[in-house]
Design a protein around this motif. Structure first.
Motif, mmCIF file in Angstrom:
data_model
loop_
_atom_site.group_PDB
_atom_site.id
_atom_site.type_symbol
_atom_site.label_atom_id
_atom_site.label_comp_id
_atom_site.label_asym_id
_atom_site.label_seq_id
_atom_site.Cartn_x
_atom_site.Cartn_y
_atom_site.Cartn_z
ATOM 1 N N LEU A 66 32.835 24.478 55.436
ATOM 2 C CA LEU A 66 33.632 24.649 54.211
ATOM 3 C C LEU A 66 34.345 23.345 53.848
ATOM 4 O O LEU A 66 34.407 22.947 52.681
ATOM 5 C CB LEU A 66 34.663 25.768 54.408
ATOM 6 C CG LEU A 66 34.104 27.184 54.575
ATOM 7 C CD1 LEU A 66 35.214 28.178 54.877
ATOM 8 C CD2 LEU A 66 33.380 27.602 53.295
ATOM 9 N N GLY A 120 38.729 26.127 55.040
ATOM 10 C CA GLY A 120 37.899 25.595 56.117
ATOM 11 C C GLY A 120 38.748 25.050 57.252
ATOM 12 O O GLY A 120 38.506 25.318 58.429
ATOM 13 N N LEU A 145 38.670 25.148 49.315
ATOM 14 C CA LEU A 145 37.623 25.006 50.335
ATOM 15 C C LEU A 145 38.154 24.278 51.572
ATOM 16 O O LEU A 145 37.935 24.709 52.703
ATOM 17 C CB LEU A 145 36.429 24.225 49.766
ATOM 18 C CG LEU A 145 35.457 25.022 48.893
ATOM 19 C CD1 LEU A 145 34.507 24.092 48.152
ATOM 20 C CD2 LEU A 145 34.664 26.015 49.751
#
Ligand code: HEM
Ligand code: HEM
Length: 565
Positions: A508, A462, A458
């Motif tokens: 994210l 992100g 993540l």
């Protein structure tokens, strides 16, 4: 030439000369045996044995297989295990407290960053509350990441490393606990003050100076146990991480005190001081703490000493020689004497020396063993962080050139670089370090290994969206601002899709931080399946015995016990 110019030029020439003297002394072996210092972080016979308490049993097996199968069944020396257990135990309370506070700040800071980000493409969102307006929520984010998350995580990791590196129990942990408490009160009060509209108005120095006193005293107290432990240390060589930690803990309170002293600097002088501090807090506080962790954990996880110990010392000293004068590159084009800016640009280019030293060292330590990244969660974060350190620094040196800065200054490109440094490098190294340290502190494994992977992917995904989007958007924005035929508002509207991309990337990252924090607190509450293999240095039955001081006679006989971590 007036006195100030002569002094600045003099210090520059002195730093270049000092570098040559340093290299010559190293060539003559005056710094002692590099090889001996490089293996200092290993116990007898431990080189070749991998260590990653964040890995599952299966991952540890694969990791050892990938590095050195001969050590698959190696057993550790009970005396050495006992020494290390006592070192870890002496710091576990204060380290656990610091890291817990850091994780809370990380979540709050990320949420503040996300709100600030959305406001840049949806300016009418959440405007009723004054504390949620961009002018307040942005400095709340910056100060929370800098003094809340990054500083607290850096302090926690440093306090855990010191007793391990000096093979001595931490002396005076209570001073660090008091310092950490003052620091936390300072960050809380500073955040509330900014929210209420009380700010000193200088970037990185927004907290009112009365509150800053808490951070100066807290910062000095946090460093105190390190000096006390250094005085009682049981090792002859100081491993390079100790140099970085000691320097960072000494430099920060001085920098912060000088920069916040009220009524000392005005006008252009104040702006110069602001950016002298602004870059030194990055280069002389966060960078040394991040590099200290990388220099310990990369070789430790791999069970392999760093590639060149002398190169690591060259990296440390050249950072000390060159970093302190780079701050002027934040004021290129400003109403500041051009010689001052030019010196800062030259020093920014000289920074290539320590950066390349670190890059070569870390690359060649991992080279040939990149497969280890598949099995070690700690290594995955830290190696990525170390690579992004090189990327941020090379980008920074280029960005300091007048030709590049003319395009990038006042644009989102700088914000992308800022996150490459403080997030891509520093925060990634801290995530990896925390994954290694917490099982040792809690004597409990991370309950759900999939959550470590979810966190990694993540934040990596992100951050990639954040960094790539904003770098392109910022560059186009800079070109548009320089074009006299393009109306200013067009240079603003063209950035909107890139700012939206940043909000997606930032969401994210924030989600990744929530997963990390949830996992962290699950571990704190010893929630989830009970697996103690990797969390303990020794097998559960051997641990208490190993923790007791081993009689000298027994140690001399080379008694063995405990199992590889
Ligand atoms: C631990 C994580 C983070 C760190 C260390 C960090 C660091 C920073 C730093 C150093 C700045 C100042 C940049 C400059 O003035 O050039 C900044 C600004 C900012 N950050 Fe973060 N950040 C983090 C997470 C996030 C997240 C998750 C978001 C969400 C999108 C975010 C959004 C922003 C925004 C919108 C700004 C203001 C940019 C501007 O003024 O144009 N940050 N951050
Ligand atoms: C050789 C090393 C580096 C050099 C020469 C360098 C250079 C620069 C330059 C020229 C700027 C933009 C100034 C402007 O136009 O306003 C900048 C901003 C920034 N850099 Fe670096 N950089 C380096 C490494 C790093 C590292 C390792 C970090 C993080 C740990 C970092 C964090 C930042 C941040 C947070 C900003 C934004 C400051 C602000 O505007 O608030 N840099 N850097």
């Amino acid at each position: 030439m007036d006195l100030t110019v002569s002094v600045l030029l003099g210090t520059f020439i002195l730093s270049v000369l000092a570098l040559f003297v340093f290299i010559a002394s190293m060539a003559k072996g005056l710094f002692g045996s590099g090889g001996a210092a490089a293996v200092q972080i290993f116990d007898k016979g431990e080189v070749g044995a991998v260590e990653d308490p964040a890995a599952t049993k299966a991952q540890r097996g694969e990791l050892q297989q990938a590095m050195d199968p001969a050590h698959l069944d190696s057993r550790r020396n009970a005396f050495e295990v006992g020494t290390r257990l006592r070192a870890d135990q002496s710091s576990s309370l204060v380290v656990g407290v610091c890291l817990t506070i850091a994780v809370v700040w990380l979540v709050l800071a990320s949420l503040a960053g996300l709100v600030a980000s959305i406001k840049l493409h949806a300016p009418d969102w959440w405007v009723d509350q004054a504390w949620l307006t961009f002018g307040r929520i942005r400095p709340i984010h910056l100060n929370l990441v800098a003094y809340g998350w990054c500083s607290m995580a850096g302090i926690g990791v440093a306090l855990w490393l010191i007793p391990r590196l000096l093979k001595t129990e931490l002396v005076g942990a209570k001073y660090a606990l008091l310092g950490g408490a003052l620091w936390t009160v300072g960050v809380t009060a500073g955040t509330v003050a900014i929210g209420l509209g009380h700010s000193d108005g200088l970037e990185w120095l927004e907290y009112p100076w009365t509150i800053d006193i808490l951070l100066v005293v807290g910062g000095a107290l946090v460093g105190f146990p390190m000096w006390l432990t250094l005085l009682r240390r049981k090792v002859a060589h100081l491993y390079v991480s100790v140099w970085y930690i000691a320097a960072g803990l000494l430099w920060f309170p001085i920098l912060f005190l000088v920069a916040n002293w009220p009524g000392l600097h005005f006008g252009v002088q104040q702006a110069t001081m602001n950016w002298w501090y602004g870059h030194n807090v990055l280069g002389l506080w966060f960078t040394p703490l991040g590099l200290a962790a990388a220099y310990y954990f990369i070789p430790k996880v791999l069970g392999k000493p760093i590639y060149s110990y002398n190169l690591s010392l060259l990296g440390f000293w050249s950072l000390a020689f060159f970093y302190s004068q780079v701050g002027g590159h934040h004021l290129i084009g400003g109403p500041v004497p051009s010689w001052l800016i030019t010196i800062s640009i030259v020093q920014s280019m000289m920074m290539v020396v320590p950066v390349v030293a670190v890059a070569i060292n870390q690359h060649f330590t991992v080279a040939g063993n990149f497969r280890a990244l598949l099995y070690s969660p700690t290594l995955r974060f830290i190696v990525l962080g170390a690579m992004l350190y090189t990327a941020a620094s090379v980008q920074g040196s280029l960005q300091a050139l007048r030709s590049v800065n003319t395009v990038t200054h006042f644009t989102h490109y700088t914000v992308a670089h800022a996150h490459l440094g403080l997030y891509g490098f520093f925060s990634m190294v801290m995530f990896g370090s925390i994954y290694f340290i917490m099982p040792r502190v809690m004597k409990w494994e991370w309950p759900y290994p999939w959550m470590i992977s979810a966190h990694f992917w993540l934040v990596l995904g992100g951050f990639a969206v954040y960094f790539i989007g904003l770098s392109f958007g910022g560059w186009y924005q800079g070109l548009a601002m320089l074009d006299k035929d393009i109306p200013f508002m067009d240079s603003v509207t063209l950035t909107i899709p890139y700012l939206q991309a940043r909000s997606v990337g930032g969401s994210l990252m924030t989600l990744g931080h929530l997963v990390f924090a949830a996992h962290f607190f699950m571990m704190g509450w010893k929630f989830g399946p009970r697996r103690l293999g990797a969390a303990l240095l020794a097998a559960p039955d051997a641990a208490p015995a190993a923790a007791r001081p081993v009689p000298a006679k027994e140690a001399a006989k080379g008694a063995t016990g405990g199992m590889a971590a």
